[in-house]
Design a protein around this motif. Structure first.
Motif, PDB file in Angstrom:
ATOM      1  N   PHE A  20    -114.650 -32.905  59.374  1.00 50.80           N
ATOM      2  CA  PHE A  20    -114.122 -32.904  60.734  1.00 50.80           C
ATOM      3  C   PHE A  20    -113.455 -31.577  61.097  1.00 50.80           C
ATOM      4  CE2 PHE A  20    -114.291 -37.239  62.576  1.00 50.80           C
ATOM      5  CZ  PHE A  20    -114.949 -37.887  61.533  1.00 50.80           C
ATOM      6  N   GLY A  21    -113.436 -30.630  60.181  1.00 51.65           N
ATOM      7  CA  GLY A  21    -112.817 -29.338  60.463  1.00 51.65           C
ATOM      8  C   GLY A  21    -111.314 -29.436  60.692  1.00 51.65           C
ATOM      9  N   PHE A  22    -110.661 -30.371  59.997  1.00 51.05           N
ATOM     10  CA  PHE A  22    -109.222 -30.568  60.162  1.00 51.05           C
ATOM     11  C   PHE A  22    -108.486 -29.545  59.301  1.00 51.05           C
ATOM     12  CE2 PHE A  22    -105.267 -33.220  59.340  1.00 51.05           C
ATOM     13  CZ  PHE A  22    -104.728 -33.001  60.599  1.00 51.05           C
ATOM     14  N   SER A  23    -108.354 -28.356  59.837  1.00 52.61           N
ATOM     15  CA  SER A  23    -107.771 -27.267  59.061  1.00 52.61           C
ATOM     16  C   SER A  23    -107.173 -26.231  59.996  1.00 52.61           C
ATOM     17  CB  SER A  23    -108.837 -26.610  58.175  1.00 52.61           C
ATOM     18  OG  SER A  23    -109.843 -25.991  58.967  1.00 52.61           O
ATOM     19  N   THR A  24    -106.319 -25.415  59.439  1.00 51.55           N
ATOM     20  CA  THR A  24    -105.756 -24.261  60.129  1.00 51.55           C
ATOM     21  C   THR A  24    -105.916 -23.057  59.218  1.00 51.55           C
ATOM     22  OG1 THR A  24    -103.549 -24.679  59.235  1.00 51.55           O
ATOM     23  CG2 THR A  24    -104.058 -25.643  61.385  1.00 51.55           C
ATOM     24  N   TYR A  25    -105.767 -21.872  59.796  1.00 48.96           N
ATOM     25  CA  TYR A  25    -105.910 -20.676  58.961  1.00 48.96           C
ATOM     26  C   TYR A  25    -105.197 -19.497  59.587  1.00 48.96           C
ATOM     27  CZ  TYR A  25    -109.361 -18.690  62.188  1.00 48.96           C
ATOM     28  OH  TYR A  25    -109.979 -18.161  63.294  1.00 48.96           O
ATOM     29  N   ARG A  74     -98.416 -27.937  63.265  1.00 50.19           N
ATOM     30  CA  ARG A  74     -97.649 -28.869  64.088  1.00 50.19           C
ATOM     31  C   ARG A  74     -98.462 -29.272  65.324  1.00 50.19           C
ATOM     32  NH1 ARG A  74     -93.721 -25.725  65.065  1.00 50.19           N
ATOM     33  NH2 ARG A  74     -92.587 -26.236  63.161  1.00 50.19           N
ATOM     34  N   GLY A  75     -99.189 -28.327  65.888  1.00 55.41           N
ATOM     35  CA  GLY A  75     -99.947 -28.594  67.102  1.00 55.41           C
ATOM     36  C   GLY A  75    -101.061 -29.613  66.923  1.00 55.41           C
ATOM     37  N   ILE A  76    -101.659 -29.663  65.737  1.00 51.04           N
ATOM     38  CA  ILE A  76    -102.733 -30.639  65.494  1.00 51.04           C
ATOM     39  C   ILE A  76    -102.292 -31.751  64.548  1.00 51.04           C
ATOM     40  CG2 ILE A  76    -104.521 -28.931  65.961  1.00 51.04           C
ATOM     41  CD1 ILE A  76    -105.065 -28.823  62.923  1.00 51.04           C
ATOM     42  N   LYS A  77    -100.974 -31.799  64.270  1.00 51.19           N
ATOM     43  CA  LYS A  77    -100.377 -32.839  63.409  1.00 51.19           C
ATOM     44  C   LYS A  77    -100.961 -32.813  61.994  1.00 51.19           C
ATOM     45  CE  LYS A  77     -98.923 -35.945  67.133  1.00 51.19           C
ATOM     46  NZ  LYS A  77     -99.086 -34.965  68.205  1.00 51.19           N
ATOM     47  N   ILE A 134    -120.025  -9.626  76.333  1.00 41.55           N
ATOM     48  CA  ILE A 134    -120.606 -10.505  77.347  1.00 41.55           C
ATOM     49  C   ILE A 134    -119.550 -11.526  77.761  1.00 41.55           C
ATOM     50  CG2 ILE A 134    -122.933 -10.268  76.414  1.00 41.55           C
ATOM     51  CD1 ILE A 134    -122.588 -13.198  75.337  1.00 41.55           C
ATOM     52  N   THR A 135    -119.774 -12.219  78.851  1.00 42.08           N
ATOM     53  CA  THR A 135    -118.939 -13.363  79.208  1.00 42.08           C
ATOM     54  C   THR A 135    -119.708 -14.633  78.872  1.00 42.08           C
ATOM     55  OG1 THR A 135    -119.732 -13.249  81.500  1.00 42.08           O
ATOM     56  CG2 THR A 135    -117.650 -12.143  80.977  1.00 42.08           C
ATOM     57  N   PHE A 136    -118.952 -15.664  78.479  1.00 38.97           N
ATOM     58  CA  PHE A 136    -119.570 -16.906  77.999  1.00 38.97           C
ATOM     59  C   PHE A 136    -118.693 -18.062  78.450  1.00 38.97           C
ATOM     60  CE2 PHE A 136    -120.672 -20.247  75.030  1.00 38.97           C
ATOM     61  CZ  PHE A 136    -122.017 -20.034  74.740  1.00 38.97           C
ATOM     62  N   GLU A 137    -119.280 -19.018  79.143  1.00 38.50           N
ATOM     63  CA  GLU A 137    -118.497 -20.136  79.658  1.00 38.50           C
ATOM     64  C   GLU A 137    -118.160 -21.127  78.547  1.00 38.50           C
ATOM     65  OE1 GLU A 137    -119.887 -22.027  83.153  1.00 38.50           O
ATOM     66  OE2 GLU A 137    -120.015 -20.173  84.324  1.00 38.50           O
ATOM     67  N   GLY A 138    -116.878 -21.384  78.387  1.00 35.13           N
ATOM     68  CA  GLY A 138    -116.416 -22.318  77.364  1.00 35.13           C
ATOM     69  C   GLY A 138    -114.924 -22.181  77.150  1.00 35.13           C
ATOM     70  N   GLU A 139    -114.283 -23.290  76.790  1.00 29.19           N
ATOM     71  CA  GLU A 139    -112.841 -23.299  76.556  1.00 29.19           C
ATOM     72  C   GLU A 139    -112.557 -23.883  75.174  1.00 29.19           C
ATOM     73  OE1 GLU A 139    -110.530 -24.931  79.895  1.00 29.19           O
ATOM     74  OE2 GLU A 139    -112.395 -24.881  81.055  1.00 29.19           O
ATOM     75  N   LYS A 167    -104.517 -22.043  65.822  1.00 30.77           N
ATOM     76  CA  LYS A 167    -105.596 -21.358  65.098  1.00 30.77           C
ATOM     77  C   LYS A 167    -106.180 -22.355  64.096  1.00 30.77           C
ATOM     78  CE  LYS A 167    -106.457 -16.746  63.115  1.00 30.77           C
ATOM     79  NZ  LYS A 167    -107.137 -16.154  64.280  1.00 30.77           N
ATOM     80  N   THR A 168    -107.235 -23.037  64.506  1.00 31.27           N
ATOM     81  CA  THR A 168    -107.784 -24.136  63.719  1.00 31.27           C
ATOM     82  C   THR A 168    -109.193 -23.831  63.222  1.00 31.27           C
ATOM     83  OG1 THR A 168    -108.930 -25.345  65.488  1.00 31.27           O
ATOM     84  CG2 THR A 168    -106.540 -25.651  65.322  1.00 31.27           C
ATOM     85  N   GLY A 169    -109.687 -24.751  62.400  1.00 26.62           N
ATOM     86  CA  GLY A 169    -111.037 -24.613  61.867  1.00 26.62           C
ATOM     87  C   GLY A 169    -112.116 -25.046  62.838  1.00 26.62           C
ATOM     88  N   ASN A 170    -111.742 -25.448  64.037  1.00 26.85           N
ATOM     89  CA  ASN A 170    -112.718 -25.861  65.057  1.00 26.85           C
ATOM     90  C   ASN A 170    -113.254 -24.600  65.742  1.00 26.85           C
ATOM     91  OD1 ASN A 170    -114.165 -26.886  67.188  1.00 26.85           O
ATOM     92  ND2 ASN A 170    -112.610 -28.341  67.836  1.00 26.85           N
ATOM     93  N   LEU A 171    -114.289 -24.006  65.182  1.00 25.32           N
ATOM     94  CA  LEU A 171    -114.761 -22.699  65.617  1.00 25.32           C
ATOM     95  C   LEU A 171    -116.210 -22.708  66.112  1.00 25.32           C
ATOM     96  CD1 LEU A 171    -113.184 -20.593  62.712  1.00 25.32           C
ATOM     97  CD2 LEU A 171    -112.378 -20.729  65.073  1.00 25.32           C
TER      98      LEU A 171
END
Length: 270
Positions: free
Chosen positions: A29-34, A59-62, A124-129, A136-140
């Motif tokens: 699930f990519g539940f990580s920080t770095y 703290r932000g992602i518990k 380039i520009t790329f639409e996405g948030e 700073k998480t592992g959700n990359l």
């Protein structure tokens, strides 16, 4: 020698053994920080600030873990000492869950050609948030897809555009534009609070610029109302952009380079 050893939950191990099982739910699930930082002359640059941000990301992602900043700092210095590291890029990776796992790894120092600064780089520009932008998480996944698209077009970075058509940040960098004596950048809550971003803002103020915390609109960038644009990160410091999509910034990037030199000069101050 850089990269021979690593740290796992405080223990020195061989770098090749710094692995996690793919069966681990937190890995799936990519539940990580770095955190990624520089080691220069055996000194972990801005380590305390990086550890504070790591703590805030958790703290932000518990993501609850038993390690203290003092412990992690000690482990970073253990790795520097055991491999006699003089210069390196260093990564602190923390996986959550029932049995949290923290790794510290070193690799060759990430550097860029002088031409990246004298001639600038393209984006380039790329639409996405990003999800949880201040963490700073592992959700990359978004970062990966956007950066690969940039590279497929021969560009160095992709700038993320939100649903309101504002340019917030890069996939691995913060984003800034100059308009006269003003520097425009996204508000803190909209982007990752970069350690280098803080130094960039400090340098800009010292050089006499006013900070406007308002993400530039994509239509304004394309209209050419800004004088200069740049990105920042731990590895880049402040790097000028020579092109965003089809809009060119001809240089000589004097404003960006003045900030870059100040930011680099502070690396051994802490």
């Amino acid at each position: 020698m850089v990269g021979v050893h690593a740290i796992h939950n405080g223990k020195v191990i061989l770098a090749k053994d710094a692995v996690v099982p793919v069966s681990l739910r937190e890995v799936q699930f990519g539940f990580s920080t770095y955190e990624a930082l520089r080691v220069v002359k055996g000194h972990a640059v801005h380590l305390d600030d990086h550890l504070v941000r790591l703590e805030n990301s958790c703290r932000g992602i518990k993501l609850t873990h038993p390690f203290t900043n003092q412990q992690i700092s000690g482990w970073v210095h253990d790795l520097i000492q055991v491999d006699a590291v003089d210069e390196a890029s260093l990564r602190i990776q923390l996986y959550g869950g029932k049995d949290p796992q923290l790794f510290v790894l070193a690799s060759a120092l990430l550097t860029y050609p002088d031409t990246h600064y004298t001639q600038g780089v393209a984006a380039i520009t790329f639409e996405g948030e990003r999800l949880y932008p201040s963490c700073k998480t592992g959700n990359l996944l978004l970062n990966y897809i956007a950066l690969e698209e940039a590279r497929s077009q021969g560009c160095f970075e992709a700038l993320l555009v939100d649903r309101h058509q504002r340019v917030l940040e890069g996939t691995r960098s913060n984003f800034f534009v100059f308009k006269g004596l003003d520097i425009h950048t996204a508000a803190d809550e909209q982007v990752l609070l970069g350690i280098t971003r803080d130094r960039v803002l400090k340098a800009a103020r010292l050089l006499g610029y006013r900070i406007v915390f308002q993400a530039p609109a994509l239509q304004d960038i394309r209209a050419g109302i800004y004088d200069e644009a740049f990105i920042s990160s731990t590895s880049m410091a402040a790097m000028p952009l020579s092109r965003i999509d089809k809009l060119g910034f001809p240089g000589p990037f004097e404003k960006t380079l003045a900030i870059m030199h100040l930011v680099r000069s502070w690396e051994l101050d802490d």
